[in-house]
Design a protein around this motif. Structure first.
Motif, PDB file in Angstrom:
ATOM      1  N   UNK A 127       0.816  -1.227   0.000  1.00 54.32           N
ATOM      2  CA  UNK A 127       0.000   0.000   0.000  1.00 54.32           C
ATOM      3  C   UNK A 127       0.848   1.275   0.000  1.00 54.32           C
ATOM      4  N   UNK A 128       2.161   1.140   0.110  1.00 56.49           N
ATOM      5  CA  UNK A 128       3.007   2.330   0.307  1.00 56.49           C
ATOM      6  C   UNK A 128       2.827   3.347  -0.822  1.00 56.49           C
ATOM      7  N   UNK A 129       2.825   2.889  -2.070  1.00 53.76           N
ATOM      8  CA  UNK A 129       2.774   3.847  -3.189  1.00 53.76           C
ATOM      9  C   UNK A 129       1.469   4.641  -3.177  1.00 53.76           C
TER      10      UNK A 129
ATOM     11  N   UNK B 268       7.876   5.482  -2.188  1.00 53.64           N
ATOM     12  CA  UNK B 268       7.413   6.730  -1.578  1.00 53.64           C
ATOM     13  C   UNK B 268       7.575   6.817  -0.074  1.00 53.64           C
ATOM     14  N   UNK B 269       8.100   5.747   0.558  1.00 58.13           N
ATOM     15  CA  UNK B 269       8.315   5.819   2.009  1.00 58.13           C
ATOM     16  C   UNK B 269       9.507   6.727   2.313  1.00 58.13           C
ATOM     17  N   UNK B 270       9.394   7.463   3.414  1.00 61.83           N
ATOM     18  CA  UNK B 270      10.506   8.320   3.844  1.00 61.83           C
ATOM     19  C   UNK B 270      11.083   7.859   5.184  1.00 61.83           C
ATOM     20  N   UNK B 271      10.436   6.858   5.784  1.00 67.90           N
ATOM     21  CA  UNK B 271      10.914   6.340   7.055  1.00 67.90           C
ATOM     22  C   UNK B 271      10.475   4.907   7.229  1.00 67.90           C
ATOM     23  N   UNK B 272      11.031   4.249   8.244  1.00 71.53           N
ATOM     24  CA  UNK B 272      10.596   2.875   8.518  1.00 71.53           C
ATOM     25  C   UNK B 272      10.680   2.552  10.003  1.00 71.53           C
TER      26      UNK B 272
END
Ligand SMILES: O=C(CO)COP(=O)(O)O
Length: 215
Positions: free
Chosen positions: A40-42, A77-81
């Motif tokens: 689902x990230x995008x 599109x993730x900027x963190x984890x």
């Protein structure tokens, strides 16, 4: 305060929650992130909300079937984890490798831990933030800030003793603005929460309530 909403694998609409989080963040000025499932990230990132992954593996490009590569979630599109969430615990060496992989891909890192002693250990690995989440309070109605306030203050102390630059968040049972405010008073600079938003009938209203004391 940073409000990070972990959607876990709850059967909510991730885009609906993401749009609400983006709007509430813009209206209140409070930083809100959404940690989505990899698939689902995008589409979550497409809403413009600050998007996080729930985990990355200690791997590089190559033959790693079924794993999560930090570069791939960053490209989506993730900027963190998150790393080492209580529901996806890792060995210390793997936490170290996951932090390294995330940093290589330019992702902000938040390493979770169950108690202050573990917070001290994972702070030494140099993530951007650590989050203390007592497993017995996760998914319940009692906020960590009221149910176990000492664990938050002790976690802040444990992290500060190792590295003052690492932010300390807390989570478990947080669902209201009062809970967020109490967490801040205990020294946390952010909160992690899941069910209070992902299982809410009206996620937007839940988010508005969460940031109300901060806006
Ligand atoms: O695990 C959590 C966030 O990562 C906390 O979950 P709850 O907010 O449902 O207690």
């Amino acid at each position: 305060m940073f409000v990070l909403v972990n959607l876990k694998t709850y059967p909510c609409d991730p885009v609906e929650v993401a749009k609400a989080a983006k709007d509430v963040s813009d209206e209140s000025g409070v930083r809100i992130g959404v940690a989505a499932q990899d698939a689902d990230i995008a589409r979550v990132a497409d809403t413009g909300v600050e998007t996080w992954a729930q985990h990355v593996d200690s791997i590089e490009y190559g033959s790693n079937t079924g794993h999560t590569l930090a570069e791939t979630v960053a490209d989506a599109g993730a900027v963190g984890t998150l790393i080492n969430h209580s529901e996806n615990r890792l060995k210390l060496a793997d936490i170290d490798g996951s932090v390294e992989a995330a940093e290589r891909a330019g992702l902000e890192t938040c390493v979770c831990a169950n108690n202050p002693a573990q917070i001290g250990a994972v702070t030494a690995l140099g993530p951007d933030s650590v989050a203390v989440e007592p497993p017995e309070l996760i998914g319940g109605d009692v906020s960590v800030a009221t149910g176990d306030p000492d664990i938050v203050t002790d976690a802040v102390e444990a992290a500060e003793a190792v590295d003052e630059d690492v932010e300390v968040y807390c989570g478990a049972g947080i669902s209201t603005g009062d809970d967020v405010e109490s967490a801040g008073e205990l020294g946390a600079t952010g909160v992690l929460l899941a069910s209070g938003v992902a299982k809410a009938d009206d996620p937007r209203a839940a988010l508005e309530d969460l940031v109300e004391p901060l806006a």
